[in-house]
Design an enzyme around this catalytic site. Structure first.
Site, PDB file in Angstrom:
ATOM      1  N   ASP A 136       0.651  -1.318   0.081  1.00  0.00           N
ATOM      2  CA  ASP A 136      -0.048   0.120  -0.239  1.00  0.00           C
ATOM      3  C   ASP A 136       0.831   1.545  -0.112  1.00  0.00           C
ATOM      4  OD1 ASP A 136       0.916  -0.594   2.843  1.00  0.00           O
ATOM      5  OD2 ASP A 136      -0.360   0.685   3.439  1.00  0.00           O
ATOM      6  N   GLU A 200       0.521  -1.287   6.348  1.00  0.00           N
ATOM      7  CA  GLU A 200       1.182  -0.979   6.847  1.00  0.00           C
ATOM      8  C   GLU A 200       1.054   0.594   6.202  1.00  0.00           C
ATOM      9  OE1 GLU A 200       5.593   1.293   7.546  1.00  0.00           O
ATOM     10  OE2 GLU A 200       3.858   1.389   5.751  1.00  0.00           O
TER      11      GLU A 200
END
Ligand SMILES: CCCCCCCC/C=C\CCCCCCCC(=O)NCC(=O)O
Ligand code: ZN
Ligand code: ZN
Length: 513
Positions: A136, A200
């Site tokens: 991400d 994350e």
């Protein structure tokens, strides 16, 4: 001789004595330093460098560009672009078919969008390790970018795009290195994992944490973990000119607070002496104007500066200063730049401020969000105490949204396999850049792995110049094509270096500085 004369001679002798003692103390202090790590050489066999064919170089570039075009944005823990995350999962399957079909690799999707690759080594008595990266990215509104942030455009030897540094380069580099090793018939001795988290940027609670739960349920313990973090920095550390590789052996803690002021609303024509906005603004301004104390030397930052003492250029070239004095001078200079200020103290960042709905209405509620990143020598409770004392206004309600203490310090001594293997690989790939332990100023997925290993290292295998720091989460994030190849080389060599069953032994010359 007159009494005054005797006093003069006595004073001169005392001055001389103090000067001598000063020289002796300085000499003793600087004697303890060894030569900078650039002087270290490694015993035993090295590993083969990967020679990229022109086709492989093209494929590596294309692989990253394709990944950057998929907007896997995390907005919050509740809001992520899951369509893009699923697409990126499909994409890596297409680009690295050898990795997905290898008989020595077991691949699983974890929590729908994260990925775990277990690479089986030939010697099951060796403890496995883990390479982490994440899929991400943070949002990237196009305003201010030279190219659209999800275009993956290549310009003047750089690939641009959100995630180019943080952290799709590592996703692609690690998978590409594994693919090239498989292609060249390499059979790892030591088992290892590659974990690719999908959240994350908003905590890692859904991705990395689930990977950890899975491994824990299988009784897995890891020799070491390597994740994104610090880097090979150039011109970032005051007084150090050449590139130095900083490995994050710990990571700052974090506190996110909401500060809320609730005052009676009303007509703007009859304002009270202070509105909720004024009270809140004064409170956040007090927090900004009173930074947390400088903790330099009270945490692992001391290890970093001790290690780099030999690299520190004398900031006053005409005055012969000892390294100790140079460090003291640098200590003050560190506060001047945001990147090094972040190393020496708990930072305070006001990130959200909300209040008011209409020009003629006195607002009822004003709210601000403040994010603190905790220096390893402070705890959540200590910082909260300081915040309450600084705000010092009962009308400001303080609530904790999220908090965790700084992470434990991972070993970085000569007997630690993970640290030494990283150091050896860095020396080989980044032209013997000195290596030092440091504090990772951002948070990473690796913080969820503390129960699986005591050896967690945060290092992004690329070079960063001072001007690149603002590109991370900022505008025009980019990686050079050369940097991407170097990064892939790093994982390629790391996997081979980790196959030795003994700690790499360094030849180190000790030397009086
Ligand atoms: C004494 C000078 C040393 C300065 C060191 C600064 C080097 C900076 C190198 C890398 C940048 C740090 C990025 C850390 C990874 C951040 C990952 C992330 O974004 N996590 C989410 C979060 O922290 O919110
Ligand atoms: Zn990241
Ligand atoms: Zn990030």
């Amino acid at each position: 001789m007159s009494r005054a004369r005797w006093r003069g001679v006595g004073g001169a002798l005392l001055g001389l004595l103090l000067f001598g003692v000063g020289i002796l103390v300085a000499a003793l202090l600087v004697r303890t330093y060894t030569l900078p790590s650039s002087q270290v050489s490694w015993q035993g066999p090295g590993v083969a460098e990967v020679k990229f064919t022109p086709d492989e170089r093209q494929l590596l570039k294309r692989a990253l560009i394709g990944a950057l075009r998929i907007p896997t944005v995390s907005f919050s823990e509740e809001e992520q672009n899951v369509t893009a995350l699923a697409e990126l999962g499909e994409y890596i399957r297409r680009v690295f078919p050898r990795v997905f079909s290898s008989s020595i690799i077991k691949h699983e999707v974890v929590a729908e969008y994260s990925h775990l690759f277990a690479v089986q080594g030939s010697d099951l008595s060796l403890k496995p390790y883990m390479i982490l990266a994440h899929l991400d990215v943070v949002p990237a509104p196009p305003e201010g970018w030279d190219v659209p942030p999800f275009s993956g455009e290549e310009r003047d030897g750089y690939i641009y795009g959100r995630g180019a540094l943080d952290n799709k380069c590592c996703v692609i580099g690690a998978l590409q290195a594994l693919d090239l090793l498989l292609k060249r018939g390499y059979k790892p001795k030591r088992s290892f994992y590659i974990g690719l988290g999908h959240d994350e940027e908003v905590s890692g609670h859904k991705g990395a944490m689930k990977v950890v739960e899975k491994l824990q349920s299988r009784g897995v313990k890891l020799l070491f973990v390597i994740d994104e973090g610090l880097a090979v920095v150039e011109g970032v550390l005051h007084g150090v000119k050449k590139p130095v590789a900083l490995i994050g052996t710990t990571e700052k803690g974090s506190i996110t607070l909401n500060l809320t002021v609730n005052q009676p609303p009303g007509h703007s024509s009859m304002p009270p002496a202070e509105t909720s906005i004024g009270i809140l603004a004064a409170a956040v301004s007090r927090l900004e104007r009173n930074p947390m104390p400088n903790m330099f030397g009270e945490g692992p930052d001391a290890f970093m500066f001790e290690k780099l003492a030999g690299e520190v250029r004398n900031v006053f070239p005409t005055v012969p200063l000892s390294y100790t004095v140079r460090l003291i001078v640098i200590f003050r200079m560190l506060e001047q730049k945001p990147s090094s200020n972040a190393i020496v103290r708990t930072t305070t960042a006001i990130t959200i401020f909300n209040a008011g709905v209409k020009a003629n209405v006195i607002p009822h509620i004003a709210r601000a969000t403040v994010n603190f990143r905790l220096h390893p020598a402070q705890t959540v409770d200590e910082v909260l105490d300081i915040v309450r004392n600084t705000v010092n206004d009962e009308r400001v309600e303080i609530s904790v949204l999220d908090s965790f203490n700084p992470l434990p310090i991972s070993p970085h001594d000569e007997s630690n396999f993970g640290y030494q293997t990283l150091q050896k690989t860095i020396h080989s790939v980044f032209s013997a850049a000195p290596v030092a332990p440091g504090i990772c100023i951002g948070n990473t997925d690796s913080r969820h792995f503390v129960n699986l290993t005591d050896s967690i290292y945060r290092f992004s295998p690329f070079k960063l110049k001072a001007e690149d720091l603002s590109r991370i989460h900022g505008l025009n994030e980019r990686i050079s094509v050369e940097g991407l190849e170097q990064l892939t080389q790093f994982y390629y060599q790391l996997i081979q270096n980790a196959d030795f069953d003994k700690v790499p032994v360094a030849h180190r010359a000790t030397h009086e500085l």
